[in-house]
Design an enzyme around this catalytic site. Structure first.
Site, short mmCIF file in Angstrom:
data_model
loop_
_atom_site.label_atom_id
_atom_site.label_comp_id
_atom_site.label_asym_id
_atom_site.label_seq_id
_atom_site.Cartn_x
_atom_site.Cartn_y
_atom_site.Cartn_z
N GLU A 79 107.36 -1.05 39.62
CA GLU A 79 107.02 -0.20 38.48
C GLU A 79 108.22 0.64 38.02
OE1 GLU A 79 103.28 -0.33 41.19
OE2 GLU A 79 105.45 -0.38 41.44
N CYS A 102 101.39 2.82 44.01
CA CYS A 102 101.32 3.88 45.01
C CYS A 102 101.42 5.24 44.32
CB CYS A 102 102.46 3.72 46.03
SG CYS A 102 104.09 4.15 45.39
N CYS A 105 104.83 5.88 42.50
CA CYS A 105 104.93 5.14 41.24
C CYS A 105 104.00 5.74 40.19
CB CYS A 105 104.63 3.66 41.46
SG CYS A 105 105.94 2.82 42.39
#
Length: 155
Positions: A79, A102, A105
Site C-alpha cells: 500500500e 494493517c 498502512c
C-alpha cells in the site's frame, strides 16, 4: 451484439493488484496494490519488498527470528509503495489490495485521501493490528469491501 464475456472493473483492478504481488520476493506473504481514480484510471501500483538500495539477498526474509533478524523492520508494504508510486492526486481514489491493510498502512491510506478499499483476503481478521486498522478506517469514513478471489487465468 457485443461480447458478454468480459470481466468487471473490480476483477480487472484486483487482477492488476494480484499480478503486482507476483513481483514480491517475500517467500511467505506476497501482497499487491493498485490505486484507481474516479475515471477508472490506474494512478499507482505497488507490492511488498525492501526499500531501494536494500538488497533482498542481504536483508532477512525470516518471520520467526528476533526483530532485527526478521523481515518486519525492513519490508515496505504494497500500500505505501503504491501511494509513493502514484502519478496523480489520491483524493477520493479506490485502493485494490490483495490483503486487508494493517494499522500502519491504514494511517497512510487515510492521510493520502483514498476513500475506498477493495480487498481479496482478510487472513489477519481479529488481530489487534486488524482491529485498529478497521477502527481508524471506519472513523475516517473509508469504505471497505471484500471481493471473491480473482484468478489470473486468461481465457
Amino acid at each position: 451484439m457485443k461480447d458478454q464475456n468480459y470481466i468487471s472493473w473490480d476483477t480487472y483492478f484486483m487482477g492488476v493488484a494480484l499480478l503486482s504481488s507476483k513481483r514480491s520476493k517475500d517467500p511467505n506473504t506476497k501482497v499487491g496494490a493498485c490505486i484507481v481514480n474516479s475515471a477508472k484510471r490506474i494512478i499507482g501500483i505497488g507490492y511488498n519488498g525492501f526499500p531501494f538500495g536494500c538488497s533482498d539477498d542481504e536483508f532477512p526474509w525470516a518471520r520467526d527470528k528476533g526483530f532485527l533478524d526478521s523481515k518486519y523492520p525492513y519490508v515496505v508494504h504494497a500500500e505505501p509503495n503504491a501511494i509513493l508510486n502514484s502519478t496523480a492526486s489520491l483524493d477520493g481514489a479506490t485502493l485494490y489490495v490483495t490483503l486487508f491493510p494493517c494499522h500502519e498502512c491504514a494511517k497512510l491510506i487515510i492521510q493520502s485521501g483514498i476513500k475506498e478499499i477493495v480487498y481479496m483476503s482478510d487472513k489477519y481478521n481479529g488481530t489487534e493490528s486488524d482491529m485498529a486498522s478497521k477502527k481508524m478506517l471506519a472513523a475516517a469514513g473509508v469504505k471497505t469491501r471484500m471481493i471473491d478471489e480473482v484468478s489470473l487465468e486468461i481465457k
